[in-house]
Enzyme design. Structure first.
Site, PDB file in Angstrom:
ATOM      1  N   CYS A 139      19.904  -8.608 -23.514  1.00 58.67           N
ATOM      2  CA  CYS A 139      18.727  -8.906 -24.331  1.00 58.67           C
ATOM      3  C   CYS A 139      18.662  -8.072 -25.605  1.00 58.67           C
ATOM      4  O   CYS A 139      18.028  -8.480 -26.580  1.00 58.67           O
ATOM      5  CB  CYS A 139      17.458  -8.679 -23.506  1.00 58.67           C
ATOM      6  SG  CYS A 139      17.289  -9.806 -22.098  1.00 58.67           S
ATOM      7  N   VAL A 140      19.279  -6.910 -25.620  1.00 60.64           N
ATOM      8  CA  VAL A 140      19.209  -6.038 -26.791  1.00 60.64           C
ATOM      9  C   VAL A 140      20.072  -6.543 -27.943  1.00 60.64           C
ATOM     10  O   VAL A 140      19.923  -6.096 -29.084  1.00 60.64           O
ATOM     11  CB  VAL A 140      19.621  -4.597 -26.413  1.00 60.64           C
ATOM     12  CG1 VAL A 140      21.127  -4.453 -26.340  1.00 60.64           C
ATOM     13  CG2 VAL A 140      19.034  -3.573 -27.380  1.00 60.64           C
TER      14      VAL A 140
END
Length: 368
Positions: A139-140
């Site tokens: 997700c980063v």
């Protein structure tokens, strides 16, 4: 400073309501005749109304193993990736021949040649385009991808870079897995892609959109697009167990520890304040918060940790509701939606925040 010239988001072709997806998960993940009240409660509290998926719902029960799921990933990722890049370049007023770097990120499938390599000929990119395929950031990666593109353009300020994220989270759903982590993930994640075009500070801009950088003879229009001021990466020790994949014979099995919101509350504020302070800013100075929609509890933890004013994360909450968590693509969709909304005061600062496996955080300070 690096300028963000365009962001274009796309979604997988099959849209379903949350209740329809919950019914599919009950059929494929729970034992026959099992009580589904826990599943219904988890999906009902996810803050998601609908999601887009790579396949029709009934087809998920037919996927036979990791190889079959990954074959679907390669095909659909190519289609969505091509659509996203074409849309971003069109919005930026650029052609494929102008692209000097293509950074591709995904955590929901693998390919060799990588998806970015498969898109070079399909999109008409130059044969000398530089490619950086990235796997594992999760997700980063939307925010981290912008940060790494910014690093590149600081060294090559006359060039054009494209960040492409494609995430087909539905293809990682584990049939027959009634674990809490799998049920939570099956109620939260959706499928989509996003492409961002960035140009270095010495890339010429003219209001007429004419000129030439590569062979397409176009330039980014002089108006629009925030600038990247600075970035910050942060890894947190002894947290590798809280988020990621367990790679199994059936594919990617989600690792999602319930301690994530508490971890965010404990570590995020100090890093955000320290990062902003280096630029003479405080959280009160930020006029636009572009935050990855990790889920309701994570968003509440971000708001609490930073003491954000009411409505600061409205764009993120709306994205979560309408399309779910798109992993690395989500924060780029939130950035696009933020840019499409009421314009912040020119010259004022904004902050992008995303978190992912590691456990880690990426901060990107932008100026509208």
């Amino acid at each position: 400073m690096t300028r963000i010239a365009a962001v274009h988001g796309v979604l997988a072709p099959y849209r379903n309501t949350q209740s329809e997806i919950t019914d599919m998960v009950a059929r494929t993940c729970l034992p026959a005749g099992a009580d589904r009240r826990v599943l219904d409660r988890l999906h009902g509290s996810a803050g998601v109304r609908s999601r887009h998926m790579a396949l029709p719902l009934d087809d998920y029960a037919k996927i036979d193993g990791f190889g079959a799921a990954n074959d679907v990933f390669i095909e659909v990722a190519g289609d969505l990736g091509a659509e996203a890049v074409r849309g971003a370049l069109r919005t930026a007023g650029l052609g494929p021949e102008d692209v000097d770097l293509l950074l591709f990120t995904s955590v929901t499938g693998v390919a060799a040649p990588s998806v970015d390599a498969r898109l070079v000929g399909r999109l008409g990119l130059r044969p000398d385009v530089k490619r950086v395929p990235v796997f594992g950031l999760g997700c980063v990666a939307g925010a981290a991808g912008i940060a790494r593109v910014h690093d590149y353009l600081r060294g090559w300020p006359e060039q054009v870079a494209v960040l492409l994220s494609v995430e087909l989270c539905s293809l990682t759903f584990q049939r027959g897995d009634a674990s809490m982590a799998n049920l939570v993930a099956s109620g939260l994640f959706g499928d989509g892609a996003a492409a961002l075009v960035a140009v270095g500070e010495r890339f010429p801009a003219t209001s007429g959109g004419s000129g030439g950088s590569g062979t397409s003879g176009v330039r980014v229009p002089a108006v629009g697009g925030p600038s990247v001021v600075a970035t910050r990466s942060r890894m947190y020790p002894d947290t590798g167990h809280v988020m990621g994949w367990a790679i199994t014979g059936s594919g990617f099995q989600v690792v999602l520890d319930p301690s994530v919101p508490d971890l965010v509350r404990r570590v995020l504020a100090d890093d955000v304040r320290a990062f902003l302070a280096e630029h003479g800013l405080t959280p009160d100075d930020i006029t636009g918060w572009v935050c990855h929609p990790g889920g309701p509890k994570v968003l509440e933890a971000v708001s609490d940790a930073l003491a954000l004013p009411e409505g600061a994360l409205d764009v993120t909450w709306r994205s979560l509701s309408e399309v779910g968590n798109l992993s690395s693509s989500s924060v780029l969709h939130v950035l696009r939606d933020t840019l499409a909304g009421p314009a912040p005061e020119p010259g004022s600062p904004g902050l992008m925040i995303a978190m992912g496996p590691g456990f880690c955080c990426e901060l990107v300070l932008i100026r509208w």
